[in-house]
Design a protein around this motif. Structure first.
Motif, PDB file in Angstrom:
ATOM      1  N   ILE A 269       0.854  -1.184   0.000  1.00  0.00           N
ATOM      2  CA  ILE A 269       0.000   0.000   0.000  1.00  0.00           C
ATOM      3  C   ILE A 269       0.893   1.238   0.000  1.00  0.00           C
ATOM      4  N   GLY A 270       0.270   2.412  -0.060  1.00  0.00           N
ATOM      5  CA  GLY A 270       1.085   3.615   0.001  1.00  0.00           C
ATOM      6  C   GLY A 270       0.290   4.882  -0.194  1.00  0.00           C
ATOM      7  N   ALA A 271       1.014   5.965  -0.342  1.00  0.00           N
ATOM      8  CA  ALA A 271       0.396   7.281  -0.446  1.00  0.00           C
ATOM      9  C   ALA A 271       1.276   8.211  -1.258  1.00  0.00           C
ATOM     10  N   PHE A 272       0.626   9.172  -1.892  1.00  0.00           N
ATOM     11  CA  PHE A 272       1.342  10.275  -2.534  1.00  0.00           C
ATOM     12  C   PHE A 272       1.127  11.512  -1.692  1.00  0.00           C
ATOM     13  N   GLY A 273       2.220  12.059  -1.159  1.00  0.00           N
ATOM     14  CA  GLY A 273       2.176  13.309  -0.418  1.00  0.00           C
ATOM     15  C   GLY A 273       2.536  14.453  -1.340  1.00  0.00           C
ATOM     16  N   SER A 274       1.578  15.319  -1.632  1.00  0.00           N
ATOM     17  CA  SER A 274       1.795  16.372  -2.627  1.00  0.00           C
ATOM     18  C   SER A 274       2.674  17.506  -2.128  1.00  0.00           C
ATOM     19  N   ALA A 275       2.770  17.647  -0.802  1.00  0.00           N
ATOM     20  CA  ALA A 275       3.567  18.728  -0.215  1.00  0.00           C
ATOM     21  C   ALA A 275       4.887  18.184   0.320  1.00  0.00           C
ATOM     22  N   SER A 276       5.876  19.032   0.362  1.00  0.00           N
ATOM     23  CA  SER A 276       7.159  18.656   0.939  1.00  0.00           C
ATOM     24  C   SER A 276       6.970  18.396   2.425  1.00  0.00           C
ATOM     25  N   TRP A 277       7.592  17.323   2.915  1.00  0.00           N
ATOM     26  CA  TRP A 277       7.401  16.949   4.321  1.00  0.00           C
ATOM     27  C   TRP A 277       8.077  17.948   5.260  1.00  0.00           C
ATOM     28  N   ARG A 278       7.334  18.335   6.304  1.00  0.00           N
ATOM     29  CA  ARG A 278       7.872  19.166   7.388  1.00  0.00           C
ATOM     30  C   ARG A 278       7.178  18.741   8.682  1.00  0.00           C
ATOM     31  N   LEU A 279       7.935  18.655   9.761  1.00  0.00           N
ATOM     32  CA  LEU A 279       7.345  18.304  11.047  1.00  0.00           C
ATOM     33  C   LEU A 279       6.358  19.386  11.462  1.00  0.00           C
ATOM     34  N   ASN A 286      -2.385  19.087  -0.478  1.00  0.00           N
ATOM     35  CA  ASN A 286      -3.485  19.546  -1.334  1.00  0.00           C
ATOM     36  C   ASN A 286      -4.168  18.356  -2.005  1.00  0.00           C
ATOM     37  N   ASP A 287      -5.176  18.645  -2.836  1.00  0.00           N
ATOM     38  CA  ASP A 287      -6.023  17.583  -3.358  1.00  0.00           C
ATOM     39  C   ASP A 287      -5.427  16.802  -4.529  1.00  0.00           C
ATOM     40  N   PRO A 303      -9.048  12.225  -3.309  1.00  0.00           N
ATOM     41  CA  PRO A 303      -9.742  13.040  -2.302  1.00  0.00           C
ATOM     42  C   PRO A 303     -11.240  13.182  -2.552  1.00  0.00           C
ATOM     43  N   THR A 304     -11.997  13.199  -1.458  1.00  0.00           N
ATOM     44  CA  THR A 304     -13.448  13.394  -1.527  1.00  0.00           C
ATOM     45  C   THR A 304     -13.823  14.868  -1.554  1.00  0.00           C
ATOM     46  N   GLY A 325       1.027  10.305   9.051  1.00  0.00           N
ATOM     47  CA  GLY A 325      -0.366   9.964   8.838  1.00  0.00           C
ATOM     48  C   GLY A 325      -0.924  10.519   7.545  1.00  0.00           C
ATOM     49  N   PHE A 326      -1.956   9.836   7.031  1.00  0.00           N
ATOM     50  CA  PHE A 326      -2.614  10.235   5.781  1.00  0.00           C
ATOM     51  C   PHE A 326      -4.120  10.115   5.952  1.00  0.00           C
ATOM     52  N   GLY A 327      -4.843  11.224   5.797  1.00  0.00           N
ATOM     53  CA  GLY A 327      -6.298  11.201   5.816  1.00  0.00           C
ATOM     54  C   GLY A 327      -6.879  10.977   7.193  1.00  0.00           C
ATOM     55  N   GLY A 328      -8.206  11.156   7.294  1.00  0.00           N
ATOM     56  CA  GLY A 328      -8.890  10.962   8.569  1.00  0.00           C
ATOM     57  C   GLY A 328      -8.722  12.161   9.473  1.00  0.00           C
ATOM     58  N   LYS A 329      -8.351  11.906  10.711  1.00  0.00           N
ATOM     59  CA  LYS A 329      -8.117  12.972  11.674  1.00  0.00           C
ATOM     60  C   LYS A 329      -7.094  12.485  12.692  1.00  0.00           C
TER      61      LYS A 329
END
Length: 429
Positions: A269-279, A286-287, A303-304, A325-329
């Motif tokens: 599984i995996g994810a695409f993070g559109s923004a550069s990672w920062r703590l 973004n969408d 994205p919904t 983390g990705f999505g949810g809350k």
């Protein structure tokens, strides 16, 4: 079928016939074209099964075809409308010329076209680089992608259904057009299908990716155009080891990224993070972000629009989740990787993404392998921005932790023992 069909082009003109002659290496149009002539033109380009299927459609039970008939076939596949191309595909997957064709025949045909796309890339530097770091023979497989492309088709279908499918399937339309333009020596499509993989000074890179060519084609088709040309291998657990601190150091400030995770049950599984990672203590991105599954089967979760909780990463926080983390809350992510490296979790539902369903079972899983690809430009360095570097600037993780600490604590509390303090102390040494 729509505006495109209302502009149906006339039959091949003289200029087009010249292109056919050039493809077949003929000085001028001839009365008939033999099967041997076609074989010479295609033997090094097409997948062997696709070649056999095209030969059957073109020649039927004959050993030759008129030049006019072949030129018409050429025209439909290369310059025809969606209906023209769909009619040829229907004749390929419906050898008995019945009212309906079978899904299995379409899946086989799509796999043949994808295999031809791979063949056409074999001489490229992109293919050579991927071949170095992949895990043959599974690396060459496009079977899952063929199943994904045909997932919305019924077990049996008529021509009209195939036309609708062809018209709405952006991945296959693009691949098919490229394959036939290349097969007929009409190089009009210069878009990238296989990105160039780059490894920044890594050693022993062979076997570091679990991606197959089918996975790469699938993911690249979901990315924005600027993210499809070059992928930089930022982190691989088989190279860097399983370390949260190392992961952060490798990916922070590196631009958009693809995260690929294999669990102990071989689900990927995996994810695409559109923004550069920062703590950060908050979500961002973004969408253009999305989640995906590669195995046991391909799926894409876009994205919904319900919220913008796309990506999150934090470390050393006392009251917030520490991890990626990705999505949810917060505390209920769609996908979460703990800073206690090696542990992951997926939720039963996630309102951030459509068709949310990740294959990991149980919902808490162990990470067997993880890799992160930078697919865009990294953030500019302080030198590029004309800034002076401090000791903390040498490590983006350290400076980010210090920034977070400054936002959440009074300065007099910074001397108290915290996880981030230990990190900074080690850095300063």
């Amino acid at each position: 079928m729509g505006a495109e069909n209302s502009k149906r082009k006339a039959s091949p003109k003289t200029a087009f016939k010249k292109r056919v002659c050039s493809f077949l290496n003929l000085a001028s149009p001839t009365k008939d074209i033999s099967a041997q002539t076609i074989e010479r033109a295609w033997k090094d380009k097409l997948d062997s099964e696709l070649f056999a299927k095209l030969q059957r459609v073109i020649f039927k039970s004959h050993t030759a075809i008129s030049f006019e008939s072949f030129a018409d076939f050429y025209y439909k596949l290369v310059e025809g409308t969606v209906d023209d191309k769909a009619s040829v595909v229907f004749s390929i997957v419906n050898p008995k010329n019945e009212d309906c064709a079978d899904l299995s025949a379409l899946q086989s045909y799509v796999a043949n076209v994808l295999n031809t796309l791979v063949n056409l890339h074999r001489g490229s530097k992109e293919f050579s680089k991927w071949n170095d770091i992949g895990r043959p023979p599974a690396f060459y497989s496009c079977d899952n992608l063929a199943l994904y492309i045909t997932k919305d088709m019924p077990e049996s279908f008529a021509l009209e259904k195939l036309e609708n499918w062809y018209n709405g399937n952006a991945i296959f339309k693009r691949v098919s057009d490229y394959v036939y333009q290349s097969a007929f020596s009409v190089y009009e499509d210069h878009r990238t299908f296989i990105p160039l993989p780059v490894q920044d000074a890594l050693v022993n890179i062979k076997g570091t990716t679990i991606l197959t060519l089918g996975d790469i084609l699938f993911l690249n088709s979901a990315l924005l155009a600027e993210n499809t040309v070059k992928w930089r291998l930022l982190y691989s657990s088989s190279v860097h080891g399983q370390s949260w601190q190392t992961l952060c150091k490798c990916i922070l400030g590196q631009g958009p990224t693809l995260i690929v995770i294999e669990d102990e049950h071989n689900a990927v599984i995996g994810a695409f993070g559109s923004a550069s990672w920062r703590l950060s203590p908050s979500f961002y991105g973004n969408d253009s972000s999305f989640l995906f599954a590669l195995r046991p089967q391909l799926s894409l979760m876009t994205p919904t629009g319900f919220n913008s909780n796309f990506q999150y990463i934090n470390s050393g926080a006392a009251t917030l989740p520490n991890g990626m983390g990705f999505g949810g809350k917060l505390e209920y992510f769609g996908l979460f990787l703990s800073s206690d490296f090696g542990k992951g979790k997926v939720s039963n539902s996630c309102t951030t993404y459509n068709n949310f369903k990740l294959p990991n079972d149980p919902k808490d899983f162990d990470i067997k392998h993880m890799e992160v690809w930078g697919v865009g430009k990294p953030d500019p360095t302080p030198e590029e921005l004309g800034e002076r570097r401090t000791c903390l600037d040498q490590d983006p993780t350290a400076s980010a932790l210090l920034e977070m600490a400054g936002k959440t604590m009074h300065s007099k509390d910074l001397r108290q023992a915290k996880p981030e303090d230990e990190y900074l102390e080690n850095c300063s040494r």
